[in-house]
Write an enzyme that holds these catalytic residues in place. Structure first.
Site, PDB file in Angstrom:
ATOM      1  N   HIS A  54       0.801  -1.147   0.159  1.00 27.55           N
ATOM      2  CA  HIS A  54       0.221  -0.009  -0.151  1.00 27.55           C
ATOM      3  C   HIS A  54       0.894   1.269   0.042  1.00 27.55           C
ATOM      4  O   HIS A  54       0.591   2.250   0.465  1.00 27.55           O
ATOM      5  CB  HIS A  54      -0.963  -0.054   1.163  1.00 27.55           C
ATOM      6  CG  HIS A  54      -1.796  -1.275   1.437  1.00 27.55           C
ATOM      7  ND1 HIS A  54      -2.516  -1.639   0.342  1.00 27.55           N
ATOM      8  CD2 HIS A  54      -1.995  -2.064   2.479  1.00 27.55           C
ATOM      9  CE1 HIS A  54      -3.095  -2.844   0.640  1.00 27.55           C
ATOM     10  NE2 HIS A  54      -2.708  -2.934   2.046  1.00 27.55           N
ATOM     11  N   HIS A 216      -7.481  -4.399  -1.034  1.00 28.95           N
ATOM     12  CA  HIS A 216      -6.781  -5.740  -1.186  1.00 28.95           C
ATOM     13  C   HIS A 216      -7.333  -6.497  -2.560  1.00 28.95           C
ATOM     14  O   HIS A 216      -7.179  -7.581  -2.682  1.00 28.95           O
ATOM     15  CB  HIS A 216      -6.826  -6.624  -0.061  1.00 28.95           C
ATOM     16  CG  HIS A 216      -6.340  -5.869   1.451  1.00 28.95           C
ATOM     17  ND1 HIS A 216      -7.093  -5.168   2.300  1.00 28.95           N
ATOM     18  CD2 HIS A 216      -5.078  -5.819   1.577  1.00 28.95           C
ATOM     19  CE1 HIS A 216      -6.431  -4.781   3.073  1.00 28.95           C
ATOM     20  NE2 HIS A 216      -5.096  -5.120   3.179  1.00 28.95           N
TER      21      HIS A 216
END
Length: 328
Positions: A54, A216
């Site tokens: 991320h 995700h």
């Protein structure tokens, strides 16, 4: 992929972070990134973390005005409690530590365990859970709403409060207030591929998009034929405003998921600003770029944070991290 082998992706990245940012202390073996001047006497420390993939969240937000330390886990996998305890011990000056936790089950459980272990070692710990995503409730990885783009707002604004010398209870209250005033909505134009799998983690045929995707690759609200930037902005902003209903100015984050170029993100921001103007929402500040990503996912998210004079002042306060810098 520009990697050696999947098993060393995180360690290799941490070595690269250490080489690029000498103002950070990077423990590659134990996977903890700390601002080099920590602990800062009398200052509340902020610790966050989560699965890698991320970036720049969270290690890219370590530094003056923001996080004191970050704990990167494996790709899309929570860090373990030992990392969090090491981080807390490294940055605690005696004023206490605030854990900033995205609302994903693994992160929540591991940070809760770490808080108990840290308190056993005499470290005062408070926790704030970020749950800003309005797209879905109870997704594959969460109970309740997912934590996404508002994590940046919480870390920056609470970090500024801590740098001003606010006590732990005040820093925690500011962080909770920012989270409560923030909402996000994400869109995927292409699937994400993890290093371990090597192929897309979900099937998104050409010419389709997923509205309300998680960071995700979790499913969103619905799948539709490809929409224009204008249409996506209308849908995403209205989804946020239906929940937030701001009666004060907002900070806007137009965030890229990793594979969408800035040319497109700035064009999308123009549409977001149009929708907000049409809805009568006053924009105080805007940030555009890749900040809370999902590896190579194509797409974007919109986060709005309603602000008052104090929160806006804390947002504008100086910050010096690898990914966010102004005022210094």
């Amino acid at each position: 992929m520009l990697i050696n082998v999947p098993e060393t992706v995180v360690a290799d990245a941490l070595r690269g972070i250490a080489a690029a940012h000498p103002d950070l202390t990077v423990d590659v073996e134990n996977r903890v990134v700390v601002r080099r001047d920590a602990p800062v006497a009398g200052k509340v420390a902020l610790v966050s973390g989560g699965g890698s993939g991320h970036e720049p969240l969270h290690a890219g937000f370590v530094g003056p005005g923001m996080l004191s330390a970050a704990c990167p886990g494996e790709v899309f996998t929570s860090p373990v409690p030992d990392q969090m305890v090491r981080a807390a011990a490294a940055v605690d000056s005696g004023a206490g530590v605030l854990f900033v936790v995205k609302n994903y089950t693994g992160d929540v459980l591991n940070f809760e365990m770490a808080a108990e272990l840290a308190e056993d070692e005499g470290i005062r710990v408070a926790q704030v859970r970020v749950d800003d995503d309005v797209a879905v409730t109870d997704s594959l990885y969460t109970a309740g709403r997912r934590g996404t783009g508002a994590t940046l707002f919480v870390e920056k604004i609470a970090g500024a409060a801590a740098d001003e010398g606010a006590p732990l209870d005040r820093v925690e209250a500011v962080a909770r207030r920012v989270n409560a005033s923030s909402r996000s909505f994400g869109v995927a134009l292409g699937a994400v591929t993890t290093p371990a799998k090597g192929t897309p983690t979900f099937d998104l045929p050409p010419g389709e998009l997923e509205l309300g995707i998680g960071i995700h690759g979790e499913p969103g609200r619905e799948r539709r034929p490809m929409m224009t930037s204008r249409e996506i902005a209308d849908f995403a902003v209205d989804a946020v405003l239906a929940d937030l209903r701001p009666n004060a100015p907002v900070i806007v984050l137009v965030n890229g998921m990793g594979a969408t170029p800035l040319l497109e993100l700035y064009g999308f921001n123009a549409e977001v600003q149009r929708v907000l103007s049409e809805r009568g929402v006053v924009v105080a500040r805007t940030l555009v770029g890749n900040y809370v990503t999902s590896l190579d996912m194509a797409g974007c998210s919109v986060t709005l944070c309603q602000v008052d004079e104090e929160v806006l002042r804390l947002w504008d306060a100086p910050v010096q991290t690898p990914a966010l810098r102004w005022g210094r």
